[in-house]
Scaffold this motif. Structure first.
Motif, mmCIF file in Angstrom:
data_model
loop_
_atom_site.group_PDB
_atom_site.id
_atom_site.type_symbol
_atom_site.label_atom_id
_atom_site.label_comp_id
_atom_site.label_asym_id
_atom_site.label_seq_id
_atom_site.Cartn_x
_atom_site.Cartn_y
_atom_site.Cartn_z
ATOM 1 N N GLN A 1 0.817 -1.222 0.000
ATOM 2 C CA GLN A 1 0.000 0.000 0.000
ATOM 3 C C GLN A 1 0.848 1.268 0.000
ATOM 4 O O GLN A 1 0.493 2.264 -0.611
ATOM 5 N N LYS A 2 1.980 1.203 0.705
ATOM 6 C CA LYS A 2 2.863 2.374 0.790
ATOM 7 C C LYS A 2 4.305 1.929 0.596
ATOM 8 O O LYS A 2 4.682 0.852 1.046
ATOM 9 N N THR B 1 12.767 -2.664 -6.458
ATOM 10 C CA THR B 1 11.600 -3.572 -6.521
ATOM 11 C C THR B 1 10.344 -2.833 -6.050
ATOM 12 O O THR B 1 9.714 -2.152 -6.841
ATOM 13 N N ILE B 2 10.038 -2.919 -4.766
ATOM 14 C CA ILE B 2 8.748 -2.396 -4.299
ATOM 15 C C ILE B 2 8.673 -0.868 -4.408
ATOM 16 O O ILE B 2 7.642 -0.312 -4.800
ATOM 17 N N ASN B 3 9.765 -0.167 -4.079
ATOM 18 C CA ASN B 3 9.687 1.296 -4.184
ATOM 19 C C ASN B 3 9.629 1.748 -5.645
ATOM 20 O O ASN B 3 8.939 2.721 -5.965
ATOM 21 N N GLY C 1 2.535 -0.480 -7.035
ATOM 22 C CA GLY C 1 2.930 -1.104 -5.766
ATOM 23 C C GLY C 1 2.007 -2.209 -5.298
ATOM 24 O O GLY C 1 2.427 -3.125 -4.597
ATOM 25 N N SER C 2 0.734 -2.152 -5.701
ATOM 26 C CA SER C 2 -0.176 -3.199 -5.237
ATOM 27 C C SER C 2 -0.185 -4.405 -6.180
ATOM 28 O O SER C 2 -0.830 -5.403 -5.908
ATOM 29 N N GLU C 3 0.543 -4.300 -7.296
ATOM 30 C CA GLU C 3 0.519 -5.398 -8.287
ATOM 31 C C GLU C 3 1.825 -6.171 -8.375
ATOM 32 O O GLU C 3 1.829 -7.378 -8.605
ATOM 33 N N GLU D 1 4.042 -11.537 -2.591
ATOM 34 C CA GLU D 1 2.918 -11.611 -1.670
ATOM 35 C C GLU D 1 1.701 -12.191 -2.385
ATOM 36 O O GLU D 1 1.558 -12.033 -3.602
ATOM 37 N N VAL D 2 0.866 -12.821 -1.630
ATOM 38 C CA VAL D 2 -0.316 -13.475 -2.188
ATOM 39 C C VAL D 2 -1.170 -12.476 -2.974
ATOM 40 O O VAL D 2 -1.423 -11.365 -2.506
#
Ligand SMILES: [Zn+2]
Length: 471
Positions: A63-64, A401-403, A411-413, A418-419
């Motif tokens: 989410q963030k 990666t995430i950032n 970020g949510s995809e 993560e599941v």
């Protein structure tokens, strides 16, 4: 050697499809025992990766983005496993737990290896023709980038070349570059236009980008960047060029749904802060999210413009002012740092990543692949971030990666294991994540899974691996 098989062009899909079977080493029985000792069926999944020395999940930040000390928290699972079905991650955990519940049609052992989310490259200029090795030698000889540009080379030379290249050829070039990126572990790529510098050619580049995204398994996120440089024929009338892209080009880009973001090169000799604001403000009205090349070659206060425009990201920032950094921090604008671009232009001032991380900014990384920076490898970018910007490998991995995913609104995809997320997974032939950055001259990638399919496999040298989205 990596074999990334030839791109699957659409006309080859039907008759030449071979499905790669990864090494199946476990004749897994379908039965397992539950807590009461009763036998029950294990659920079938497409791919099960097991026994990872380190499963680097980067969990908890969908989410963030991660900031400050969180950037060093990678959510590592030792002896980790991941279950993949229909392109999605459906379970992540310890091998002993995951294998109780799932059995894989394909099993992959990651024993002694590090497993990560596919890299996200937050900043590229993917589609253009030509190259700038001559310009590089002039930089070595002491010329500055602006001197080379003002002589009509670099962006201008490759723009000429791009304008006379057919769309089909541009598509082919883009696909080849994505293949290389994929072989180095990158599964999501932001791609800017900007080597057309007129309405028709900018649209052609974006059309090519759209086609590339349809054909390749890599996730391609398009950005309109008609304001990459002031074209030579507008040399003394930059405002007229700005008016042209605002009034003529951008509405067509938006109408055809060809871009998600709008970017401007705001720097001395490029576009000034007023021009940048004018473009980004009008882009917003058309639904294009602002991005900005800010304070790369000089301190023009582009970071401040990014903050004022609520940009998704402000990129480069080598010369950003302390106030500029504060301003983007206050607005949640992601700093996308591009040390490979700095390296390629032989500049000695890198962005101040340390103070940005310490100041709580969600630092992200990209290759900045372009005609004057022939870098397609996020592993190298991680190494440069560690060597020249004093980021530790964990921070650089988070940034790549995430950032990076958050900086392009994904970020949510993608960007973590993560599941529910897209199953983009890179397996490195490395005993732990700290090999990234530390080891930088070889490609550590052993396997890549994109959208739930094994598309790069070092162990399978001779088998074709197809990478189309539409199979
Ligand atoms: Zn750029």
């Amino acid at each position: 050697m990596f074999i990334v098989a030839p791109i699957l062009r659409q006309n080859k899909i039907s008759n030449n499809t071979q499905i790669l079977q990864p090494r199946i080493f476990e004749a897994a029985a379908n039965l397992t025992k539950n807590a009461k000792g009763k036998a029950r069926m294990r659920e079938s999944v497409d791919i099960l990766i097991v026994n990872a020395e380190e499963m680097v999940t980067l969990a908890g930040s969908s989410q963030k983005p991660k900031i400050g000390k969180q950037m060093r928290e990678l959510g590592i699972i030792h002896d980790g496993a991941i279950a993949i079905r229909e392109g999605k991650i459906i379970a992540v955990g310890k091998t002993q737990d995951i294998t109780k519940t799932f059995r894989g049609e394909s099993m992959i052992s990651a024993k002694g290896k590090t497993v990560l989310p596919g890299f996200v490259d937050a900043h590229t200029h993917l589609v253009f023709a030509g190259s700038c090795e001559d310009e590089f030698e002039r930089l070595i000889g002491g010329a500055s980038f602006m001197e080379v540009l003002n002589a009509g080379d670099a962006i201008f030379k490759t723009t000429k070349e791009t304008r006379r290249t057919r769309v089909e050829k541009l598509v082919e070039l883009g696909l080849e570059r994505l293949d290389t990126m994929l072989a180095h572990g990158t599964t999501t790529v932001e791609a800017k236009s900007g080597y057309g510098l007129n309405t028709d050619d900018e649209l052609r580049i974006l059309e090519a980008t759209k086609r590339i995204n349809q054909l390749h398994c890599t996730n391609v996120i398009p950005t309109f960047m008609g304001a990459h440089a002031v074209p030579l024929d507008f040399k003394n009338s930059a405002d007229d060029y700005v008016d042209m892209i605002v009034e003529e080009t951008m509405p067509k880009v938006a109408e055809r749904g060809l871009a998600e973001f709008c970017d401007v090169f705001c720097d001395r000799g490029m576009f000034n802060t007023e021009q940048a604001k004018h473009i980004l403000r009008n882009g917003k009205k058309l639904g294009l999210i602002p991005k900005i090349h800010a304070d790369y070659m000089s301190m023009l206060r582009g970071a401040e413009v990014g903050a004022e425009m609520d940009a998704a990201s402000a990129d480069h920032l080598n010369f950003a002012s302390a106030e500029g950094i504060k301003a983007i921090a206050g607005k949640g604008v992601a700093p996308v740092l591009l040390p490979a671009g700095t390296f390629s232009l032989l500049m000695n001032r890198y962005a101040d990543a340390r103070s940005m991380i310490d100041g709580g900014l969600p630092v992200a990384l990209g290759t900045d692949f372009n005609a004057c920076n022939w870098v397609l490898n996020q592993q190298l970018v991680i190494a440069l971030a560690c060597h020249f910007m004093r980021m530790v490998p964990a921070e650089a991995i988070t940034a790549a990666t995430i950032n990076a995913a958050h900086s392009i609104r994904r970020g949510s995809e993608v960007g973590s294991l993560e599941v529910g997320k897209r199953a983009d997974v890179t397996i490195l032939n490395a005993p732990n994540h700290r090999f990234l950055g530390y080891s930088f001259s070889v490609n550590l990638v052993e396997k890549v899974i994109a959208n739930g399919r094994l598309v790069v496999d070092k162990e399978k040298r001779d088998e074709p691996v197809f990478m189309s989205k539409n199979e």
